[in-house]
Design an enzyme around this catalytic site. Structure first.
Site, PDB file in Angstrom:
ATOM      1  N   HIS A  61      -2.674  46.234 -10.325  1.00 20.31           N
ATOM      2  CA  HIS A  61      -3.467  45.679  -9.408  1.00 20.31           C
ATOM      3  C   HIS A  61      -4.612  44.816 -10.096  1.00 20.31           C
ATOM      4  O   HIS A  61      -4.746  44.523 -11.358  1.00 20.31           O
ATOM      5  CB  HIS A  61      -4.320  46.474  -8.530  1.00 20.31           C
ATOM      6  CG  HIS A  61      -3.010  47.224  -7.845  1.00 20.31           C
ATOM      7  ND1 HIS A  61      -3.097  47.799  -6.511  1.00 20.31           N
ATOM      8  CD2 HIS A  61      -1.826  47.624  -7.943  1.00 20.31           C
ATOM      9  CE1 HIS A  61      -2.243  48.241  -5.925  1.00 20.31           C
ATOM     10  NE2 HIS A  61      -1.206  48.079  -6.641  1.00 20.31           N
ATOM     11  N   CYS A  66      10.789  69.960  -5.195  1.00 18.88           N
ATOM     12  CA  CYS A  66      11.109  68.771  -4.903  1.00 18.88           C
ATOM     13  C   CYS A  66      12.220  68.354  -5.810  1.00 18.88           C
ATOM     14  O   CYS A  66      12.121  68.851  -6.970  1.00 18.88           O
ATOM     15  CB  CYS A  66       9.765  67.887  -5.599  1.00 18.88           C
ATOM     16  SG  CYS A  66      10.028  66.068  -5.822  1.00 18.88           S
ATOM     17  N   ALA A  97      23.178  71.150   6.178  1.00 19.84           N
ATOM     18  CA  ALA A  97      22.868  71.323   7.658  1.00 19.84           C
ATOM     19  C   ALA A  97      22.947  72.670   8.116  1.00 19.84           C
ATOM     20  O   ALA A  97      22.319  73.519   8.834  1.00 19.84           O
ATOM     21  CB  ALA A  97      23.702  70.519   8.554  1.00 19.84           C
ATOM     22  N   GLN A 121      28.994  69.081   0.613  1.00 20.90           N
ATOM     23  CA  GLN A 121      29.118  67.803  -0.147  1.00 20.90           C
ATOM     24  C   GLN A 121      28.136  67.844  -1.188  1.00 20.90           C
ATOM     25  O   GLN A 121      28.416  67.231  -2.127  1.00 20.90           O
ATOM     26  CB  GLN A 121      28.997  66.827   0.829  1.00 20.90           C
ATOM     27  CG  GLN A 121      30.197  66.176   1.880  1.00 20.90           C
ATOM     28  CD  GLN A 121      29.872  64.988   2.612  1.00 20.90           C
ATOM     29  OE1 GLN A 121      29.604  64.064   2.091  1.00 20.90           O
ATOM     30  NE2 GLN A 121      29.753  65.163   3.963  1.00 20.90           N
TER      31      GLN A 121
END
Length: 677
Positions: free
Chosen positions: A179, A353, A400, A427
């Site tokens: 920046h 994570c 899921a 998957q």
């Protein structure tokens, strides 16, 4: 002494840190980022709740407002805050009250984008910068700043800092990498010949003026730091020695109270995704050693965040003296309660994570496998107990199904989960290959949680309607996933699916054409697997380019992987037919730009078109279900319980058993359905 008390006493991450009169309760922070929850350019209710969850979860310092703009020619181009107006002060006041009430400190990043601005965004003002050098990533060509521009922007920084202090914040940081401050500092972007260019001291002059003006507008107790580059990396021109020398000048001038260290450049997709925000497939904590070398040369506290993906990486960085404060920003998007779990002695229960970069997508700050993040106003991160336990059956143990089972168990229901395959994962067992192997943690964490909750997945159990009815369930959740869709047209019986290749069901050989109709990972994984087996691979896609459906860290990584082996893709190509030609296959591709067809003689054709739901079991069961298998989508959206039928069990489909989507959609289906079931 309890285990939790022992953890707090000994763990270097849980030791306090003082900066001026500010005392942080531990060494864990969340760094500033554009979380995408702003409203009208201000941090309003959803934005505050997102950060407040981390404060409830024990974080010591939460920074916010990634690239908050100090003036109007620094436009909002990636969902930033507007700190260039006094109208933000009341929002800051409420925000700081909430965070302080939870024991966390709060700081904002303020900046001017400089050449990163977009001339066609917001007020249609041209970008400005030290020199008229275009940035590759954001594409604007800046107008070279004169002394009047410099004076205006310096004052804007000072006023922005004043607003932050009046808003009750504990401090701020400016951004000196990529920046405006960094653009003046780097010889790559500063070609001036006046008093702001040339020598290092001249290039640092703008930063010193900005911080002097900030100091004039805030009290002595207000903490002022800088997000600071310690090495511009292979695309830059600032050396580590330059960065240390400039840091010492800033320190001697009393300009800053801390450095928040960055590594690399941020003006290309590659540098941004590999250096500044390294993700999946890169080593853990890649720049900690470089930051440590910088820290040993300065006398101020040093913060750092760049793939400190877990407590172990952060603990190493702090305990070895490389950093004073460890930024676990994306890990706290995955689990905002990670510090509280550490304090309770439950580090093993922290949701990991995996570095997928989904939180950097346009849907930010949505975590790939924590659907509550960013939805704190509606969902929350704590699962509420059900008023009445139910007998629940979950079929399918992919993301899921495992999430559904976990949530239902947390609710207090009696849960049984079945998987037809020899192991759970669905998957994800295919997806977690090559440089994406960390994805498997999304499965492993849920299996570990289910084990703690006393539930084991029954594998090698193909369930039919009779099997399920024999269990006398109140609730049945089908997470049976999908099967590859390959029905592109004439000759679809001659092609292979990407699953065949990635799952090693078929060995790739000879000339292999991979055709991608989704822009997702499977075609690229198949192409990579075929290359690894020695096949000669051609890659074609219906899209403009490959990986078009992916977030930029993922797409950049794929482009790099294929560039290394000189695999070039062809875009705008539609597969129209495949026919046999002796012992080979002739594939016909239509160029959608020219509408001309071309024929390619190959040995194998691999097709990626997503999946179709495996709905045989659903069709068997729906006639017996009280709700006929109908999920009320309005109740689902509003997080209300599904309407209960007078008789019979309740039946729902989630994830790819419903439609071909991504992991986040699958776990969101499960969470919002099961958290109120």
């Amino acid at each position: 002494m309890t285990h939790a008390n022992s953890t707090r006493t000994k763990d270097p991450l849980l030791q306090p840190l003082s900066i001026k009169k500010l005392k942080l309760r531990n060494r864990i922070m969340s760094t500033s980022h554009a979380c995408g929850l702003h409203k009208d350019g201000f941090p309003q209710e959803a934005y505050q709740a997102y950060h407040e969850e981390k404060a409830k979860g024990g974080v010591g310092l939460s920074m916010f407002g990634g690239s908050s703009n100090v003036d109007i020619d620094s436009p909002s181009i990636f969902q930033q805050l507007n700190v260039g107006t006094d109208a933000i002060i009341p929002h800051f006041q409420r925000f700081s009250e909430r965070m302080h009430a939870q024991g966390a400190a709060l700081m904002c990043q303020i900046t001017h984008l400089g050449r990163r601005g977009d001339p066609y965004a917001q007020d249609w003002l041209p970008p400005i910068g030290p020199s008229p050098i275009r940035e590759t990533l954001h594409r604007g060509i800046p107008r070279e700043m004169d002394e009047y521009d410099i004076e205006r922007v310096v004052k804007a920084y000072g006023q922005a800092a004043r607003r932050c202090e009046e808003g009750g914040l504990d401090g701020i940081e400016t951004l000196a990498s990529g920046h405006m401050i960094g653009q003046f500092l780097s010889p790559k972007t500063n070609k001036r010949t006046d008093r702001f260019g040339g020598s290092l001291a001249n290039r640092l002059r703008f930063a010193l003026m900005v911080h002097e003006e900030i100091r004039r507008n805030v009290s002595d107790d207000f903490v002022v730091g800088m997000r600071y580059v310690v090495d511009e990396g292979i695309d830059g021109e600032l050396t580590p020695e330059d960065c240390v020398a400039a840091a010492r000048m800033l320190e001697r001038a009393g300009a800053v109270d801390f450095f928040n260290a960055l590594y690399g450049s941020m003006d290309t997709s590659r540098s941004l995704s590999e250096e500044v925000f390294p993700g999946m497939g890169t080593p853990a904590a890649p720049w900690v050693a470089a930051v440590g070398r910088f820290k040993r040369e300065v006398g101020l506290p040093v913060f750092h965040a760049a793939k400190l993906s877990d407590m172990a990486s952060a603990r190493y960085a702090v305990s070895e003296g490389h950093v004073d404060l460890a930024g676990l920003t994306r890990p706290q998007i995955a689990d905002p309660h990670m510090v509280a779990k550490l304090m309770r002695g439950e580090e093993h229960r922290i949701r990991p994570c995996v570095g997928a970069g989904h939180c950097q997508s346009p849907h930010r700050p949505k975590c790939l496998h924590n659907a509550a993040t960013g939805r704190e106003l509606t969902m929350g991160h704590e699962i509420r107990k059900a008023e009445k336990p139910r007998r629940a059956v979950v079929v399918g143990a992919g993301p899921a199904g495992l999430e559904a089972a976990r949530v239902l168990c947390e609710r207090g229901h009696q849960v049984q989960i079945f998987e037809a395959a020899p192991q759970p994962g669905g998957q994800m067992l295919l997806a977690a290959s090559s440089w994406r192997r960390d994805l498997i943690s999304t499965i492993e964490w849920r299996l570990a949680e289910l084990e703690i909750l006393g539930v084991r997945v029954a594998c090698n159990r193909y369930m039919d309607a009779h099997d399920i009815m024999a269990l006398d369930p109140d609730l049945v959740i089908l997470a049976t996933g999908g099967i590859p869709q390959t029905g592109f047209g004439h000759g679809d019986d001659l092609v292979l699916s990407t699953w065949d290749i990635v799952g090693r069901q078929v060995k790739p050989a000879g000339d292999v054409l991979v055709w991608d109709n989704t822009g997702r990972h499977p075609a690229l994984l198949a192409a990579g697997a075929a290359l690894a087996e020695g096949a000669r691979v051609q890659l074609a896609t219906i899209d403009t380019t490959v990986a078009q459906d992916l977030v930029y860290p993922e797409s950049t990584r794929w482009h790099k992987e294929f560039a290394k082996v000189d695999l070039r893709s062809q875009g705008h190509m539609r597969l129209t037919s495949v026919t046999r030609q002796g012992n080979r296959l002739e594939a016909t591709l239509l160029n959608e730009l020219t509408h001309e067809s071309e024929r390619r003689l190959v040995d194998q054709v691999v097709v990626e078109m997503g999946t179709l739901p495996m709905d045989d079991l659903f069709e068997e069961l729906r006639g017996r279900a009280g709700n006929k298998g109908v999920t009320d989508i309005h109740a689902l959206r509003d997080l209300k319980p599904q309407p209960r039928a007078a008789e019979g069990f309740e039946l729902h489909r989630i994830g790819d058993a419903l439609a071909s989507r991504n992991v986040h959609a699958a776990v969101y289906d499960a969470l919002r359905l099961c958290s109120v079931s």
